[in-house]
Structures are given as structure tokens and as C-alpha cells.
Design a protein around this motif. Structure first.
Motif, short mmCIF file in Angstrom:
data_model
loop_
_atom_site.label_atom_id
_atom_site.label_comp_id
_atom_site.label_asym_id
_atom_site.label_seq_id
_atom_site.Cartn_x
_atom_site.Cartn_y
_atom_site.Cartn_z
N ILE A 343 0.84 -1.20 0.00
CA ILE A 343 0.00 0.00 0.00
C ILE A 343 0.87 1.25 0.00
CG2 ILE A 343 -1.56 1.40 1.42
CD1 ILE A 343 -2.84 -1.23 2.35
N MET A 344 1.88 1.26 0.88
CA MET A 344 2.73 2.44 0.99
C MET A 344 3.47 2.73 -0.31
SD MET A 344 4.24 2.19 4.87
CE MET A 344 4.77 3.90 4.80
N GLU A 345 3.92 1.68 -0.98
CA GLU A 345 4.60 1.88 -2.26
C GLU A 345 3.61 2.32 -3.33
OE1 GLU A 345 8.52 -0.73 -2.71
OE2 GLU A 345 6.71 -1.98 -2.62
N ARG A 346 2.47 1.67 -3.41
CA ARG A 346 1.48 1.99 -4.44
C ARG A 346 0.99 3.43 -4.33
NH1 ARG A 346 -2.33 -1.58 -3.11
NH2 ARG A 346 -3.81 -0.10 -2.19
N GLU A 347 0.80 3.91 -3.10
CA GLU A 347 0.30 5.26 -2.89
C GLU A 347 1.42 6.28 -2.66
OE1 GLU A 347 -2.76 5.20 0.08
OE2 GLU A 347 -3.86 3.59 -0.92
N ASN A 348 2.65 5.82 -2.76
CA ASN A 348 3.82 6.70 -2.61
C ASN A 348 3.74 7.52 -1.33
OD1 ASN A 348 6.30 7.90 -3.28
ND2 ASN A 348 5.30 9.57 -4.39
N LEU A 349 3.38 6.88 -0.22
CA LEU A 349 3.23 7.61 1.03
C LEU A 349 4.55 8.20 1.52
CD1 LEU A 349 0.70 5.40 3.04
CD2 LEU A 349 0.26 7.37 1.56
N VAL A 350 5.64 7.49 1.29
CA VAL A 350 6.94 8.02 1.72
C VAL A 350 7.30 9.27 0.93
CG1 VAL A 350 9.39 7.48 1.97
CG2 VAL A 350 7.69 5.70 2.39
N GLY A 351 7.13 9.22 -0.38
CA GLY A 351 7.42 10.38 -1.21
C GLY A 351 6.49 11.55 -0.92
N ARG A 352 5.23 11.25 -0.59
CA ARG A 352 4.28 12.32 -0.25
C ARG A 352 4.74 13.09 0.98
NH1 ARG A 352 -0.41 11.49 1.65
NH2 ARG A 352 -1.48 13.32 0.80
N VAL A 353 5.22 12.36 1.98
CA VAL A 353 5.71 13.04 3.18
C VAL A 353 6.91 13.91 2.85
CG1 VAL A 353 6.81 12.68 5.43
CG2 VAL A 353 4.80 11.33 4.80
N ARG A 354 7.82 13.37 2.06
CA ARG A 354 9.04 14.11 1.74
C ARG A 354 8.76 15.36 0.88
NH1 ARG A 354 11.40 10.25 -0.57
NH2 ARG A 354 10.84 10.85 -2.70
N ASP A 355 7.87 15.21 -0.12
CA ASP A 355 7.75 16.25 -1.15
C ASP A 355 6.46 17.06 -1.08
OD1 ASP A 355 10.17 15.27 -2.23
OD2 ASP A 355 9.08 13.78 -3.41
N ASP A 356 5.45 16.58 -0.35
CA ASP A 356 4.15 17.24 -0.40
C ASP A 356 3.60 17.55 0.99
OD1 ASP A 356 1.61 18.16 -1.03
OD2 ASP A 356 0.83 16.20 -1.61
#
Length: 464
Positions: A343-356
């Protein structure tokens, strides 16, 4: 939706359930709040009141509530193989697959890489495992005198005998004859409290890291096994170290050859905008503790990422490592973790925290910083903390005996917001799934509760 008899559940709870970190007598006089359901970033109590959970449960529900995929993963695995142990040269598919997945997510930093995982069921157990593994490593290296592990004051590493000893919480050490032998502590890198007049935050970071070298020399470098620390301190109040701190810590542990343990039970799996926080701060741990968000808290699972420096010795020198748990590599927990990471990879949750959403939270927290009751407000990734002060200009704090943080926490709970109080530091760690609109909603609630707290303490005559 099933109706819950609140008073009946409270009576059963009071009669039979001893809660963690609780004054049992005090709880018995008021009754526990009964939580009954959750969805997205919200939880509901038995009276039907919706509350925005700005603490992700206990720093763990990173993917948000109500994820049917995680329930399905647990069901499917329970029907296939609900349990089998990992003792006696036995494995299972989810445990092996998850270990490989975690190894693929843990970035290489310099000469450190992570190809191996040791499983537990919690962060506390994982840190107990670290103590055992560190001492086993030095035994195999022919230096059994290296037993001392250094932690930090106000750090948190769990509540088992070893975990509570590694942490530096004075209230925990006051009970149970802690810390256990061969564990000691240095000061925390908290510039707001310990910075000197005229000292920059960067200068303080170097000085605070230097306390580790002073302690090593005091104890004798040949007796020190490891240094353990959180990338930023969570339960201690979201203490974010200065930018210079971790680089100097790395220089010191390299100089004296001691192992470095990064306790990322809170910080791993996207909380700081990286899969693992050591990458963000640029240091090279030998062991990385994880738990909580690996399953988004849906089922207990913890472990240790074991770096090549330690794993190579444990494997190549051989001999049985006499340590483990009934639930090490539990197939259902590992299956849920795999689904959660997908889920975290599919929804890019890590990138969202970093960039958004991380940068957006930092921007919105500037509004919190401007509040007259706030002496400091800061964020890092998707955690935030603020300090309640008596006088904003001088940053004079309230007397600890007034428990102003608990006053604020009470207003938060009463107005649909879960925010944690650590002394007079109010902290948040929301689900990583939050939208900008939900961040706006949370910040508006925080400001409203700060207004109510200010009115309250002013009426009590506590303001300057």
C-alpha cells in the motif's frame, strides 16, 4: 453499527484491565474512554464522538484506518498457515519474503548495508534483542569486556527491563531498580532547553554529540559496546537534533569502533519522508530497530535490521545464538506487513511526506508558532512538536507542577483532537495519508485548543 453500553464496558474495564503507563487508582475514579471504530484519520468513541487522531494511534497507523487489504491479508494467511515457529531450522513464506523486502528498502550508506532481519513482536523486544546481539558480537570478536551500551537521557527504547534501561526516562528508572548493569546515558540534543546564551544551534549540536566521546573516555573505550539513539526523540517530546549532531556522532563511533544502533520504531516507514530515517540524517548504523508502522499497527510485529558488520560475524563465526521468541517471524504478522508495504509503495506515502504533505505541515505549523502560548513549534517530516510557555518573548516556561501540557491535552480530547502531552511539549504524528484539507482541519483544531488553554491558564492566574 453495534451500540455499546459505555458504563458497562467501563465497569468491566475497571474491574479487570490494568492499562499500560496508567495510574490505576486515578483511572478507576473516572473510567476509560471506550473507542469503538476508526476510519481514515478518525476514531470514534462509544458515545459516537468523532476524534481526529493526530497521533496515529501510538505513532503507528501510517497507512490510516480501515484498510481492508490488511484484514484480507491476515485472513488469507490465517486460513493457509495461522502459525508455525521459526525455531528448529524452520521458516515460512511470509517471514522470508518480508525479510527480503525489508532488505530491499533499507538503503546502503557508505560501507553499511542490511541484508538480514531478526524478528520480534515489538520495539521493546527488538531492543532487548539488540542488547543480546551486540554482546554476542563482541564475544565472537574476542572482546567480551565490551558490554556497556550508552543511551540518552529522555530517550525511549521500550518498557521491558532492557528496553527501559536503554531509555533514559527518569520515571521508568525510578521503578524496578533500573537501569540494569552496563547501561548508562548522556544528555539529549535539546537546544531549546540546553543551548547556551549566544550559542548557535549548530554549535550546540557539536557540543551535545561530544558528550558521547566524553562518556566513552570516562568508561574506557575498550569497555563500550554500542551507542543507541532515536534519529529524533519521539516519546521524549519530538526532540529534533541540530543538523550537525549526527555527523559528529558518526565520527565518534567510528573513532572508537563502537556499534551504532538506530532505534527507528517511530521514525521508519515514511514518518520522516524516507523508508528509514538514518538515510535522512546521513549516518551509518549497524543495527536498526523497527516495529509499529511496518504493519501500520494492525497487528504486532517488530524486528532488527542487522547490518553487514554484525551479521557477517554472527554467521561466519557460527555457534548458536541462544535468543528468540515464540512469535519471531509470525506468518500472519509478516503477511500483513507485506500488504502494508505494498500500500505504501502503491500510494507513494513516503514520497508524499518528503515532497508534499511534510512541507505543507511545516508551512501550516508557522501559524501554530505564532500563537501567544507557543515558545517553539517545529516539524520534521510528519511529526511536530510545540512548547507551551508562560511568556513568549523570554520563552519562560511554566512550573512543571502546573501540568499545563495536561491542561491542553484535556482541551484537545474535549474538542475532537488527539494530541499528546510530554511535559509542556505538545506533539503530533498523524497518519501519512492526510490530505491538505485534513492538515488544515488539524491545525485549526490545534489553534482552537491552544486558545482554550490560554484562557484556562489565564483564569487560573498562571500567565506572566
Amino acid at each position: 453499527m453495534t451500540t455499546v453500553d459505555t458504563k458497562a464496558i467501563q465497569a468491566i474495564d475497571s474491574a479487570h484491565y490494568l492499562h499500560p503507563f496508567t495510574d490505576f487508582k486515578d483511572l478507576g475514579t473516572r473510567g476509560a474512554r471506550v473507542m469503538t471504530r476508526a476510519e481514515d484519520i478518525y476514531v470514534w468513541d462509544s458515545e459516537g464522538k468523532r476524534v481526529l487522531d493526530a497521533m496515529s494511534g501510538l505513532w503507528c497507523v501510517n497507512a490510516g484506518y480501515g484498510r481492508k487489504e490488511l484484514a484480507q491479508a491476515a485472513y488469507d494467511q490465517m486460513m493457509a498457515l495461522p502459525y508455525y515457529n521459526s525455531f528448529f531450522q524452520t521458516t515460512n513464506v511470509p517471514a522470508a519474503t518480508l525479510a527480503a523486502k525489508l532488505a530491499s528498502l533499507a538503503p546502503r550508506v557508505g560501507d553499511r548495508h542490511f541484508s538480514h532481519v531478526f524478528y520480534s513482536s515489538s520495539g521493546s523486544e527488538s531492543n532487548d534483542s539488540n542488547v543480546r546481539m551486540v554482546r554476542r558480537y563482541w564475544d565472537l570478536m574476542g572482546q567480551p569486556q565490551r558490554k556497556i551500551i550508552i543511551g540518552r537521557t529522555n530517550g525511549y527504547h521500550g518498557s521491558t527491563m532492557a528496553g527501559a534501561s536503554l531509555g533514559g526516562m527518569s520515571g521508568m528508572h525510578a521503578q524496578g531498580d533500573l537501569p540494569i548493569p552496563n547501561i548508562t546515558h548522556i544528555g539529549q540534543p535539546y537546544f531549546f532547553e540546553d543551548g547556551r546564551p549566544g550559542e548557535s544551534e549548530e554549535e550546540f549540536g557539536i557540543r551535545a554529540a561530544g558528550w558521547l566521546e566524553e562518556k566513552i573516555l570516562e568508561l574506557g573505550a575498550d569497555k563500550v559496546a554500542a551507542f543507541i539513539a532515536e534519529p529524533l526523540q519521539g516519546a521524549g517530546g519530538v526532540i529534533i537534533p541540530p543538523s550537525t549532531y549526527w555527523g559528529e556522532i558518526q565520527r565518534i563511533v567510528d573513532k572508537y569502533g563502537i556499534l551504532l544502533i538506530s532505534d527507528e520504531v517511530i521514525c521508519a516507514f515514511g514518518r520522516l519522508g524516507h523508508w528509514f530515517a538514518y538515510e535522512k540524517f546521513g549516518y551509518k548504523p549497524d543495527l536498526v530497530t523497527f516495529a509499529k508502522a511496518v504493519t501500520s499497527g494492525y497487528i504486532p510485529l517488530g524486528g532488527v535490521m542487522v547490518g553487514n558488520r554484525v551479521a557477517d560475524v554472527l554467521i561466519e563465526k557460527g555457534g548458536e545464538f541462544n535468543h528468540g521468541y515464540t512469535y519471531s517471524g509470525h506468518p500472519v504478522a509478516c503477511a500483513v506487513a507485506l500488504a502494508n508495504l505494498e500500500i505504501m509503495e502503491r500510494e507513494n506515502l513516503v514520497g508524499r511526506v518528503r515532497d508534499d504533505v511534510g512541507p505543507y505541515l511545516a508551512k501550516k505549523f508557522q501559524e501554530v508558532a505564532a500563537h501567544p502560548l507557543v515558545g517553539l513549534a517545529e516539524t520534521c517530516g510528519f511529526v511536530g512538536g510545540l512548547v507551551l510557555v508562560k511568556d513568549k518573548a523570554s520563552k519562560q516556561t511554566f512550573a512543571p507542577s502546573l501540568s499545563v501540557g495536561m491542561v491542553c491535552r484535556g482541551h484537545c480530547f474535549g474538542n475532537g483532537l488527539i494530541m499528546r502531552a510530554v511535559g509542556d511539549r505538545m506533539i503530533i504524528a498523524p497518519p501519512l495519508t492526510m490530505t491538505h484539507a485534513q492538515i488544515d482541519e488539524m491545525v485549526a483544531l490545534i489553534l482552537h485548543c491552544l486558545d482554550l488553554t490560554r484562557e484556562d491558564v489565564q483564569a487560573r492566574g498562571w500567565l506572566a
